[in-house]
Write an enzyme that holds these catalytic residues in place. Structure first.
Site, mmCIF file in Angstrom:
data_model
loop_
_atom_site.group_PDB
_atom_site.id
_atom_site.type_symbol
_atom_site.label_atom_id
_atom_site.label_comp_id
_atom_site.label_asym_id
_atom_site.label_seq_id
_atom_site.Cartn_x
_atom_site.Cartn_y
_atom_site.Cartn_z
ATOM 1 N N GLY A 40 0.864 -1.185 0.000
ATOM 2 C CA GLY A 40 0.000 0.000 0.000
ATOM 3 C C GLY A 40 0.887 1.216 0.000
ATOM 4 O O GLY A 40 1.713 1.383 0.882
ATOM 5 N N HIS A 41 0.783 2.017 -1.022
ATOM 6 C CA HIS A 41 1.613 3.209 -1.118
ATOM 7 C C HIS A 41 0.725 4.444 -1.087
ATOM 8 O O HIS A 41 -0.202 4.553 -1.872
ATOM 9 C CB HIS A 41 2.415 3.198 -2.430
ATOM 10 C CG HIS A 41 3.457 2.125 -2.449
ATOM 11 N ND1 HIS A 41 4.005 1.618 -3.599
ATOM 12 C CD2 HIS A 41 4.052 1.464 -1.441
ATOM 13 C CE1 HIS A 41 4.902 0.690 -3.282
ATOM 14 N NE2 HIS A 41 4.942 0.579 -1.984
ATOM 15 N N GLN A 225 6.939 -3.852 0.220
ATOM 16 C CA GLN A 225 7.337 -4.541 1.453
ATOM 17 C C GLN A 225 8.739 -4.073 1.892
ATOM 18 O O GLN A 225 9.102 -2.957 1.582
ATOM 19 C CB GLN A 225 7.288 -6.068 1.280
ATOM 20 C CG GLN A 225 5.864 -6.617 1.163
ATOM 21 C CD GLN A 225 5.295 -6.535 -0.245
ATOM 22 O OE1 GLN A 225 5.956 -6.888 -1.185
ATOM 23 N NE2 GLN A 225 4.069 -6.076 -0.371
HETATM 24 P P1 IMP Z 1 1.416 -11.442 2.602
HETATM 25 O O1 IMP Z 1 2.427 -10.695 1.803
HETATM 26 O O2 IMP Z 1 0.017 -10.931 2.417
HETATM 27 O O3 IMP Z 1 1.520 -12.921 2.414
HETATM 28 O O4 IMP Z 1 1.741 -11.178 4.151
HETATM 29 C C1 IMP Z 1 2.906 -11.693 4.770
HETATM 30 C C2 IMP Z 1 3.442 -10.725 5.808
HETATM 31 O O5 IMP Z 1 3.954 -9.566 5.153
HETATM 32 C C3 IMP Z 1 2.396 -10.213 6.795
HETATM 33 O O6 IMP Z 1 3.006 -9.993 8.046
HETATM 34 C C4 IMP Z 1 1.982 -8.880 6.210
HETATM 35 O O7 IMP Z 1 1.479 -7.996 7.189
HETATM 36 C C5 IMP Z 1 3.310 -8.400 5.663
HETATM 37 N N1 IMP Z 1 3.181 -7.459 4.549
HETATM 38 C C6 IMP Z 1 2.884 -7.745 3.266
HETATM 39 N N2 IMP Z 1 2.866 -6.631 2.518
HETATM 40 C C7 IMP Z 1 3.178 -5.624 3.357
HETATM 41 C C8 IMP Z 1 3.374 -4.210 3.160
HETATM 42 O O8 IMP Z 1 3.239 -3.658 2.065
HETATM 43 N N3 IMP Z 1 3.709 -3.505 4.269
HETATM 44 C C9 IMP Z 1 3.883 -4.083 5.488
HETATM 45 N N4 IMP Z 1 3.736 -5.389 5.709
HETATM 46 C C10 IMP Z 1 3.392 -6.146 4.650
#
Ligand code: IMP
Length: 430
Positions: A40-41, A225
């Site tokens: 999310g940006h 991420q």
């Molecule tokens: P997934 O990427 O949805 O599989 O989530 C795996 C982990 O990465 C979880 O702890 C999410 O909260 C974290 N995560 C995924 N995308 C983001 C991001 O853009 N910002 C912060 N945490 C993220």
């Protein structure tokens, strides 16, 4: 070679979109290289706030070509929703500006159902995923049964692949997880309509980038991420299923390492994370609430994708040293320095105490990390509002000292500091 990679140096949400938006002025191409709509940006331009999940932040700049690269995973419904929202605000998201590389993988409703089932199965050990189907889509990619975006150009092949995919996932959903089967016909119909709209956007990402670089144009690789969510170099298994680090940018975009000029790590002036997993400098109580904000402002520490309150803590220098090492960072951008204004003292973790011994580097073995206690050094704070600062000299001496301390301890220069969400709230220290 004007390829700049922008990387999250912590657990994501460091403000990469904000930095990409800033650096996109003058870039020809901005490319996403990994992840999907789990990201999310938030980009703030004047009174306008743009929340983007999939489309690179460069889209806000007229003339910049935005590419979703091979390393990304794309939910067509989400991509179209985002395109429509931008178009409604007058942003050009036509095929000349927004490109989807054929090698990117598609996320389907079956991936989302599997993500939910996997999280439920993990129970108390849940990763806390964004439930966007990211892990299951990358799993299929690694199993060599994924659906690639190039299928969007071939309605018959897409329908056949999708029918097989839904049937296979329904088997598992029903027999293993006791879920209702998904309606394959409805999914096929939705996908056919989405494919017709997205097919004109398909491109060969690596060729597009190679040509831009050969013309001497500037390309920005926009990370999603962060380093500690990297599948190989993060806090496994509390990570995402892709490679948000510099190596992931290279493979995700299909360029070679020699094309890279600069690798910018983006770090918050404190630390946050969402989802489960370890967090050595985590705070709770009033201090956490103070750093997190109330949620009234879009830049407060609540997830852009899920709305979850983020976990917050002090800055952790072993993490920044880890990010420098793993990504070969050339410089750091420090964001949200303004949030620390008004604190009398600011503790910073400079190392860990591991069973009575000092350890300067970040262990990614969770059993070791669980035994690490942060060793803090406390720096003096500043009372002044710094949101109007535009040059290093505008910052109070203690704020400059904080930034210099971080650069020295992380072993990488801090080239920019952001002091607010606005496009102009930047200090260049280059
Ligand atoms: P997934 O990427 O949805 O599989 O989530 C795996 C982990 O990465 C979880 O702890 C999410 O909260 C974290 N995560 C995924 N995308 C983001 C991001 O853009 N910002 C912060 N945490 C993220």
């Amino acid at each position: 070679m004007p390829l700049t990679i922008i990387i999250g140096a912590q657990w994501g949400d460091e403000g990469k979109g904000h930095i990409t938006d800033r650096l996109a002025q003058g870039a020809a191409v901005v490319a996403r290289y990994s992840g999907g709509d789990n990201a999310g940006h938030t980009v703030t331009i004047g009174a306008e706030i743009f929340k983007l999940h999939l489309i690179p932040s460069g889209i806000i700049h007229p003339g910049v070509v935005c590419l979703i690269g091979n390393g990304a995973v794309v939910n067509p419904a989400v991509l179209l929703r985002e395109m429509d929202a931008l178009a409604a605000r007058g942003v050009d998201v036509g095929p000349a500006r927004l490109k989807l590389s054929g090698g990117a993988h598609l996320i389907t409703p079956a991936h989302i159902a599997m993500d939910r089932a996997h999280e439920r199965e993990r129970g108390r050990g849940a990763i806390g995923t964004t439930l966007r189907g990211i892990g299951p889509a990358y799993t299929d990619k690694a199993r060599r049964i994924g659906l690639r975006a190039e299928l969007l150009a071939d309605p018959d092949a897409l329908a056949a692949a999708l029918a097989g995919h839904i049937a296979a996932k329904n088997e598992v959903l029903v027999k293993v997880y006791g879920e209702e089967p998904l309606d394959a016909n409805a999914i096929l119909a939705d996908y056919a309509a989405q494919a017709a709209r997205l097919a004109p956007h398909l491109a060969d990402g690596p060729v597009l980038l190679d040509e831009a670089l050969a013309r001497g144009e500037t390309v920005l690789a926009e990370g999603a991420q962060g380093t500690l969510l990297d599948l190989d170099h993060g806090t496994y298994p509390f990570v995402t299923s892709s490679s948000p680090t510099a190596g992931g940018a290279i493979t995700g975009l299909g360029v070679g390492p020699r094309a890279v000029d600069r690798i910018i790590g983006v770090a918050k002036a404190f630390t946050t994370r969402v989802g489960g997993g370890p967090f050595p400098t985590e705070l709770d109580g009033d201090l956490a609430a103070r750093l997190r904000g109330t949620g009234e402002n879009p830049w407060d520490e609540f997830g852009t994708t899920t709305g979850r309150p983020r976990r917050v803590g002090w800055l952790d220098l072993p993490i920044l040293r880890h990010a420098r090492r793993v990504n070969s960072l050339s410089d750091l951008v420090l964001t949200k320095l303004d949030i620390l204004s008004g604190l009398a003292e600011i503790p910073v973790a400079v190392a860990y105490d591991l069973d009575g011994r000092r350890r300067a580097d970040f262990p990614t073995d969770l059993s070791v990390l669980a035994r690490c206690r942060p060793i803090y050094e406390t720096l003096p704070g500043w009372g002044e509002d710094i949101t109007g600062a535009r040059r290093p000299a505008d910052l109070p001496a203690n704020a400059r000292r904080y930034v210099d301390f971080i650069a020295a301890a992380a072993g990488v220069p801090v080239s920019y500091v952001s002091v607010g969400p606005g496009r102009e709230q930047f200090i260049s220290r280059d």
